[in-house]
Scaffold this active site. Structure first.
Site, PDB file in Angstrom:
ATOM      1  N   GLY A 247      -9.249  -4.336  -4.088  1.00 43.65           N
ATOM      2  CA  GLY A 247      -8.700  -5.445  -4.849  1.00 43.65           C
ATOM      3  C   GLY A 247      -9.065  -5.599  -6.303  1.00 43.65           C
ATOM      4  O   GLY A 247      -8.465  -6.427  -6.995  1.00 43.65           O
ATOM      5  N   PRO A 290     -11.264   0.503  -2.573  1.00 43.42           N
ATOM      6  CA  PRO A 290     -10.481   0.427  -3.797  1.00 43.42           C
ATOM      7  C   PRO A 290      -9.300   1.390  -3.766  1.00 43.42           C
ATOM      8  O   PRO A 290      -9.427   2.533  -3.332  1.00 43.42           O
ATOM      9  CB  PRO A 290     -11.479   0.872  -4.872  1.00 43.42           C
ATOM     10  CG  PRO A 290     -12.469   1.732  -4.133  1.00 43.42           C
ATOM     11  CD  PRO A 290     -12.566   1.175  -2.742  1.00 43.42           C
ATOM     12  N   GLY A 291      -8.153   0.895  -4.186  1.00 40.09           N
ATOM     13  CA  GLY A 291      -6.982   1.761  -4.330  1.00 40.09           C
ATOM     14  C   GLY A 291      -6.601   1.779  -5.794  1.00 40.09           C
ATOM     15  O   GLY A 291      -6.840   2.748  -6.527  1.00 40.09           O
ATOM     16  N   ARG A 292      -6.062   0.636  -6.233  1.00 36.38           N
ATOM     17  CA  ARG A 292      -5.579   0.505  -7.605  1.00 36.38           C
ATOM     18  C   ARG A 292      -6.628   0.893  -8.646  1.00 36.38           C
ATOM     19  O   ARG A 292      -6.354   1.624  -9.582  1.00 36.38           O
ATOM     20  CB  ARG A 292      -5.171  -0.959  -7.825  1.00 36.38           C
ATOM     21  CG  ARG A 292      -4.383  -1.198  -9.083  1.00 36.38           C
ATOM     22  CD  ARG A 292      -4.229  -2.708  -9.333  1.00 36.38           C
ATOM     23  NE  ARG A 292      -3.757  -3.443  -8.199  1.00 36.38           N
ATOM     24  CZ  ARG A 292      -2.488  -3.738  -7.946  1.00 36.38           C
ATOM     25  NH1 ARG A 292      -1.553  -3.348  -8.777  1.00 36.38           N
ATOM     26  NH2 ARG A 292      -2.153  -4.430  -6.869  1.00 36.38           N
ATOM     27  N   ARG A 329       7.791  -2.534  -9.257  1.00 35.16           N
ATOM     28  CA  ARG A 329       6.785  -3.599  -9.338  1.00 35.16           C
ATOM     29  C   ARG A 329       7.198  -4.789 -10.203  1.00 35.16           C
ATOM     30  O   ARG A 329       6.802  -5.906  -9.938  1.00 35.16           O
ATOM     31  CB  ARG A 329       5.424  -3.031  -9.779  1.00 35.16           C
ATOM     32  CG  ARG A 329       4.863  -2.036  -8.761  1.00 35.16           C
ATOM     33  CD  ARG A 329       3.414  -1.666  -9.008  1.00 35.16           C
ATOM     34  NE  ARG A 329       2.535  -2.774  -8.757  1.00 35.16           N
ATOM     35  CZ  ARG A 329       1.990  -3.523  -9.705  1.00 35.16           C
ATOM     36  NH1 ARG A 329       2.217  -3.239 -10.984  1.00 35.16           N
ATOM     37  NH2 ARG A 329       1.218  -4.521  -9.389  1.00 35.16           N
ATOM     38  N   CYS A 360      22.368  -0.024 -10.379  1.00 37.84           N
ATOM     39  CA  CYS A 360      23.421  -1.041 -10.453  1.00 37.84           C
ATOM     40  C   CYS A 360      22.875  -2.358  -9.949  1.00 37.84           C
ATOM     41  O   CYS A 360      23.232  -2.814  -8.855  1.00 37.84           O
ATOM     42  CB  CYS A 360      24.595  -0.605  -9.607  1.00 37.84           C
ATOM     43  SG  CYS A 360      25.252   0.929 -10.212  1.00 37.84           S
ATOM     44  N   TYR A 390       0.700   2.319  -6.679  1.00 33.03           N
ATOM     45  CA  TYR A 390       1.850   1.601  -6.133  1.00 33.03           C
ATOM     46  C   TYR A 390       3.144   1.856  -6.905  1.00 33.03           C
ATOM     47  O   TYR A 390       3.984   0.983  -7.012  1.00 33.03           O
ATOM     48  CB  TYR A 390       1.552   0.090  -6.047  1.00 33.03           C
ATOM     49  CG  TYR A 390       0.299  -0.205  -5.248  1.00 33.03           C
ATOM     50  CD1 TYR A 390       0.262   0.024  -3.876  1.00 33.03           C
ATOM     51  CD2 TYR A 390      -0.853  -0.672  -5.869  1.00 33.03           C
ATOM     52  CE1 TYR A 390      -0.887  -0.227  -3.139  1.00 33.03           C
ATOM     53  CE2 TYR A 390      -2.007  -0.920  -5.144  1.00 33.03           C
ATOM     54  CZ  TYR A 390      -2.019  -0.694  -3.787  1.00 33.03           C
ATOM     55  OH  TYR A 390      -3.166  -0.939  -3.054  1.00 33.03           O
TER      56      TYR A 390
HETATM   57  N1  LLP Z   1      -7.724  -2.555   1.736  1.00 26.84           N
HETATM   58  C1  LLP Z   1      -6.714  -3.232   2.328  1.00 26.84           C
HETATM   59  C2  LLP Z   1      -6.870  -3.685   3.692  1.00 26.84           C
HETATM   60  C3  LLP Z   1      -5.522  -3.473   1.632  1.00 26.84           C
HETATM   61  O1  LLP Z   1      -4.546  -4.139   2.222  1.00 26.84           O
HETATM   62  C4  LLP Z   1      -5.388  -3.006   0.306  1.00 26.84           C
HETATM   63  C5  LLP Z   1      -4.162  -3.231  -0.451  1.00 26.84           C
HETATM   64  C6  LLP Z   1      -6.455  -2.298  -0.269  1.00 26.84           C
HETATM   65  C7  LLP Z   1      -7.606  -2.103   0.480  1.00 26.84           C
HETATM   66  C8  LLP Z   1      -6.409  -1.744  -1.659  1.00 26.84           C
HETATM   67  O2  LLP Z   1      -6.322  -2.747  -2.619  1.00 26.84           O
HETATM   68  P1  LLP Z   1      -6.378  -2.375  -4.178  1.00 26.84           P
HETATM   69  O3  LLP Z   1      -7.782  -1.922  -4.495  1.00 26.84           O
HETATM   70  O4  LLP Z   1      -5.392  -1.312  -4.417  1.00 26.84           O
HETATM   71  O5  LLP Z   1      -6.024  -3.641  -4.845  1.00 26.84           O
HETATM   72  N2  LLP Z   1       2.059  -3.128  -3.678  1.00 26.84           N
HETATM   73  C9  LLP Z   1       1.207  -4.090  -4.340  1.00 26.84           C
HETATM   74  C10 LLP Z   1      -0.215  -4.002  -3.864  1.00 26.84           C
HETATM   75  C11 LLP Z   1      -0.356  -4.189  -2.369  1.00 26.84           C
HETATM   76  C12 LLP Z   1      -1.778  -4.086  -1.932  1.00 26.84           C
HETATM   77  C13 LLP Z   1      -1.844  -3.925  -0.467  1.00 26.84           C
HETATM   78  N3  LLP Z   1      -3.148  -3.792   0.061  1.00 26.84           N
HETATM   79  C14 LLP Z   1       1.291  -3.862  -5.852  1.00 26.84           C
HETATM   80  O6  LLP Z   1       2.032  -2.990  -6.272  1.00 26.84           O
HETATM   81  O7  LLP Z   1       0.643  -4.559  -6.613  1.00 26.84           O
END
Ligand code: LLP
Length: 432
Positions: A247, A290-292, A329, A360, A390
């Site tokens: 997050g 962490p993803g983002r 997004r 379109c 994403y």
């Molecule tokens: N762990 C869980 C259980 C999650 O659901 C998520 C993201 C993460 C980790 C990773 O979170 P991050 O570090 O990436 O914030 N499509 C949306 C974001 C959806 C996030 C879903 N879950 C966007 O484009 O902003």
């Protein structure tokens, strides 16, 4: 610039030390660029911060929903990262990349029996069970095979992360996780402990994504640790693992703050240690997902500009050769982005416009109120920054646009294809 891997020289935009106009020519547009060195740097900051604050057992897991293709799993394996996967599809890609699934955590709020069987068959490390039904389903599948399957429980701590609604997940009213506030978390723990073929190894929460709030993770950690102590006192079970989800927010524009991973992890660690002391708990093995914050600013998308439409007294539009299929997004969340004129970096930017896609649909917008040079037009290269998370993973073939290629950049001068551009043939691959 919003990130240190973005520079310009002689009017040309450079990303990860490489000339973006040349890259656009070499690979075509739209094109996703990924900076391998930046991805590795982010993994290492997480690893280092975890090791420093929580010891060698603590684990950052890359949330692969942020960007998922074979090469990224290879990089995660090389960096000794665990992974979070959310579908059998992600598991399949990880397996094909040779990723050892014992370091994988299987999320999602609705795993089918087939998903569960597939994951167990392939040696998944952990399930992150969202609800009682899932615990039952994992128990049944594990019993069939006569094994004991490790699992952690996703709980909702009742925390509002102050991010946009679609990606806020920590509140009690959420499709994810089992709420602590309603007493259902107590029930699921007690239920899970009674199962013969699952080993309850800890608790998980994820409050939301693109989170900047000062104390959100700290508050979530406190609630989770209080719950851990509560269950210890109530049923004598002490969770070994605490996973705080993903997050941390990233910079899409100059207005977004920069979060330093080591500092943020250090701040959470302090609260965890103090709370554990207060509750007389041993500090659990801490995980985060962490993803983002690992891949977002390692990414950039290049487009070629086409039609420029000026509507006097209204608005100006610059159309590009991609759009919502490669980056949905803005359409979904109204997300901010920084857009740059890659081949005209030295020109004055005095032309306010919306950067729009070629679909379109009026909602096919990448960004509004963008300042571009007034000479912007057909054949110019437009770069959209911070698209590493994403974008590719949420891309579609809407309007039958083939998905762009993904090119990895490395060492300031190497670049290589990691995902091929889709062809027209790919668009009918499943048509009969
Ligand atoms: N762990 C869980 C259980 C999650 O659901 C998520 C993201 C993460 C980790 C990773 O979170 P991050 O570090 O990436 O914030 N499509 C949306 C974001 C959806 C996030 C879903 N879950 C966007 O484009 O902003």
């Amino acid at each position: 610039m919003i990130c240190d891997n973005i520079t310009s020289k002689d009017g040309i935009l450079y990303f990860a030390g490489q000339n973006t106009v040349e890259l656009a020519k070499k690979y075509g547009t739209p094109l996703y660029l990924m900076d391998e060195d930046k991805i590795r740097e982010k993994c290492r900051s997480y690893k280092k911060a975890f090791e420093k604050h929580f010891g060698p057992e603590a684990q950052p897991l890359y949330a692969s929903k942020a960007n998922c293709f074979k090469r990224i799993y290879e990089i995660m394996a090389e960096e000794n990262m665990g992974i979070d996967v959310v579908s059998s599809g992600e598991i399949y890609v990880a397996l094909k990349a040779g990723f050892d699934l014992s370091h994988a955590y299987f999320h999602s709020n609705n795993k089918t029996d087939e998903d569960i069987a597939y994951a167990i068959e392939n040696g998944i490390g952990y399930f992150v069970a969202d609800n009682v039904e899932e615990v039952k389903a994992v128990e049944a599948e594990a019993a069939k095979r006569g094994i004991k399957q490790k699992l952690i429980l996703r709980l909702t701590p009742g925390i509002d992360p102050h991010t946009y609604e679609a990606i806020a997940t920590g509140k009690v009213d959420s499709k994810f996780g089992t709420p602590i506030e309603t007493g259902q978390a107590d029930e699921i723990v007690e239920f899970t402990l009674k199962q013969e073929h699952v080993i309850l190894d800890g608790f998980h929460c994820h409050v939301g994504s693109q989170v900047f709030g000062e104390d959100i993770f700290e508050r979530a950690a406190e609630v989770m640790l209080e719950f851990t102590a509560h269950m210890r006192d109530k049923v004598g079970y002490t969770a070994r693992v605490l996973d705080l989800g993903g997050g941390y927010g990233v910079r899409y524009t100059e207005n977004d703050p920069y979060l330093d991973i080591e500092t943020k992890v250090g701040q959470v660690a302090e609260v965890i240690k103090a709370t554990c002391q207060r509750l007389n708990l041993e500090v659990p093995e801490i995980h985060m997902e962490p993803g983002r914050s690992i891949v977002a600013d390692a990414g950039m998308t290049l487009y070629t500009a086409g039609t420029v439409k000026i509507i006097p007294g209204y608005k100006n539009y610059v159309s590009i050769d991609g759009g919502m299929p490669d980056n949905p997004r803005f359409a979904l969340y109204g997300s901010d982005y920084t857009c740059l004129p890659a081949n005209k970096m030295d020109e004055k930017r005095d032309f306010e416009c919306s950067i729009v896609g070629r679909c379109c649909e009026s909602g096919d917008i990448i960004q509004e109120h963008v300042m571009m040079p007034s000479s912007i037009g057909r054949y110019d290269t437009v770069a959209v920054c911070t698209t590493g998370a994403y974008n590719y993973s949420m891309a579609s073939n809407y309007n039958k646009l083939p998905r762009p290629a993904v090119v990895m950049l490395k060492g300031g001068n190497e670049n290589y294809l990691v995902v091929k551009r889709e062809t027209f043939e790919d668009l009918i691959r499943h048509d009969l």
